[in-house]
Scaffold this motif. Structure first.
Motif, PDB file in Angstrom:
ATOM      1  N   ALA A   1       0.813  -1.218   0.000  1.00 27.92           N
ATOM      2  CA  ALA A   1       0.000   0.000   0.000  1.00 27.92           C
ATOM      3  C   ALA A   1       0.846   1.268   0.000  1.00 27.92           C
ATOM      4  O   ALA A   1       0.538   2.228  -0.704  1.00 27.92           O
ATOM      5  N   HIS A   2       1.905   1.292   0.814  1.00 30.04           N
ATOM      6  CA  HIS A   2       2.607   2.557   1.118  1.00 30.04           C
ATOM      7  C   HIS A   2       4.105   2.471   0.822  1.00 30.04           C
ATOM      8  O   HIS A   2       4.686   1.370   0.828  1.00 30.04           O
ATOM      9  N   PRO A   3       4.745   3.636   0.674  1.00 29.49           N
ATOM     10  CA  PRO A   3       6.169   3.664   0.334  1.00 29.49           C
ATOM     11  C   PRO A   3       7.106   2.919   1.290  1.00 29.49           C
ATOM     12  O   PRO A   3       8.131   2.445   0.843  1.00 29.49           O
ATOM     13  N   ASP A   4       6.805   2.822   2.584  1.00 25.57           N
ATOM     14  CA  ASP A   4       7.769   2.136   3.467  1.00 25.57           C
ATOM     15  C   ASP A   4       7.361   0.704   3.829  1.00 25.57           C
ATOM     16  O   ASP A   4       8.042   0.032   4.603  1.00 25.57           O
ATOM     17  N   ASP A   5       6.284   0.197   3.265  1.00 25.87           N
ATOM     18  CA  ASP A   5       5.781  -1.130   3.669  1.00 25.87           C
ATOM     19  C   ASP A   5       6.760  -2.259   3.317  1.00 25.87           C
ATOM     20  O   ASP A   5       6.921  -3.218   4.079  1.00 25.87           O
ATOM     21  N   ILE A   6       7.391  -2.148   2.161  1.00 23.70           N
ATOM     22  CA  ILE A   6       8.330  -3.201   1.744  1.00 23.70           C
ATOM     23  C   ILE A   6       9.515  -3.257   2.696  1.00 23.70           C
ATOM     24  O   ILE A   6       9.964  -4.340   3.091  1.00 23.70           O
TER      25      ILE A   6
ATOM     26  N   ASP B   1      -5.501   0.306   4.531  1.00 21.23           N
ATOM     27  CA  ASP B   1      -4.837   0.263   3.213  1.00 21.23           C
ATOM     28  C   ASP B   1      -4.009  -1.006   3.059  1.00 21.23           C
ATOM     29  O   ASP B   1      -3.877  -1.542   1.952  1.00 21.23           O
ATOM     30  N   HIS B   2      -3.392  -1.477   4.159  1.00 17.87           N
ATOM     31  CA  HIS B   2      -2.583  -2.702   4.075  1.00 17.87           C
ATOM     32  C   HIS B   2      -3.470  -3.889   3.715  1.00 17.87           C
ATOM     33  O   HIS B   2      -3.097  -4.730   2.896  1.00 17.87           O
ATOM     34  N   ARG B   3      -4.656  -3.921   4.343  1.00 15.28           N
ATOM     35  CA  ARG B   3      -5.568  -5.031   4.053  1.00 15.28           C
ATOM     36  C   ARG B   3      -6.070  -4.947   2.614  1.00 15.28           C
ATOM     37  O   ARG B   3      -6.178  -5.952   1.913  1.00 15.28           O
TER      38      ARG B   3
HETATM   39 ZN   LIG Z   1       1.915   1.147   5.457  1.00 13.08          ZN
END
Ligand SMILES: [Zn+2]
Length: 252
Positions: free
Chosen positions: A16-21, A132-134
């Motif tokens: 979902a987001h730029p730092d999730d990886i 957003d992650h889900r």
């Molecule tokens: Zn995130």
């Protein structure tokens, strides 16, 4: 390290987001890249509501966070980073998003897709998993199976030269039923360096100690210092994959 360590030819991380990886799986991806794996990052949103500074607009925040994500990706040496520009904080697993993800999968032809666990709502006693992650995880799984492998679904993508592609395995990070423990002792420094590229998220704190603690917890009892953990779904057996690999690559 284990000489039998599995390294796919290609992998796509969908988040979902730029730092999730960087929080979830970059230690594993860094090992794979070292082993010759092609890697693509697909970020559904650009984290545009993720900077709470006075006067910060969503557009400015998106620009800052995309630049940070590019820097983080560069450290690892991944092939590409794709921004789908969905709205941060409002991500939904729509059919439109599923189609966008199918497009990316059919284009890059990953052997493995990595994403989050869409069933995690409460991660622990002090954290509710971001919706957003889900949503990203649901959309990613629904794009992988069965959509991306079905020639008659989203058939219009053929006009872009994109044909059905079956993914071999899915790596799901999160806390439910994680049985694959991956040693990241050799890439923990890369993980921390990549994470720290997201400077806008760490204005008055450093994520290092917390991440080291989590990765050490993952590794406990496994004869390693740091680990990332996954639930792995194998969609194609070794046998069916050998056949598919040649057929799918011949359409490149
Ligand atoms: Zn995130």
């Amino acid at each position: 390290m284990d000489s039998e360590f599995y390294i796919p030819e290609s992998a796509m991380a969908i988040v979902a987001h730029p730092d999730d990886i960087e929080f979830s799986c970059v230690g594993t991806l860094a090992r794979w890249v070292k082993g010759g794996c092609r890697v693509s990052y697909v970020l559904c949103t650009s984290g545009d509501v993720g900077i709470a500074e006075p006067g910060m607009t969503r557009q400015n925040a998106a620009e800052i966070r995309e630049a940070e994500a590019r820097s983080a990706a560069e450290i690892v040496g991944v092939q590409e980073i794709i921004f789908l520009l969905e709205p941060d904080g409002l991500l939904q697993p729509t059919l439109e998003l599923r189609k966008k993800l199918v497009r990316e999968i059919r284009r890059f032809k990953p052997e493995v897709v990595l994403t989050g666990d869409p069933t995690v709502v409460f991660s622990n006693a002090t954290y509710i998993n971001h919706p957003d992650h889900r949503a990203a995880a649901t959309a990613a799984l629904d794009a992988v199976f069965p959509a991306s492998g079905q020639p008659n679904l989203f058939q219009e993508l053929e006009t872009e030269g994109l044909f059905a592609h079956k993914v071999r395995k899915v790596y799901i990070s999160g806390q439910n039923q994680s049985e694959m423990v991956i040693n990241i002792d050799d890439t923990i420094d890369t993980k921390l360096a990549a994470l720290r590229m997201h400077k806008s998220q760490f204005i008055d704190w450093d994520p290092g100690d917390r991440v080291l603690e989590w990765m050490a917890e993952n590794a406990a009892g496994h004869n390693m210092k740091y680990a990332e953990v996954f639930r792995v779904i194998t969609l194609e057996t070794d046998e069916t994959w050998e056949r598919l690999r040649h057929a799918q690559n011949s359409s490149i």
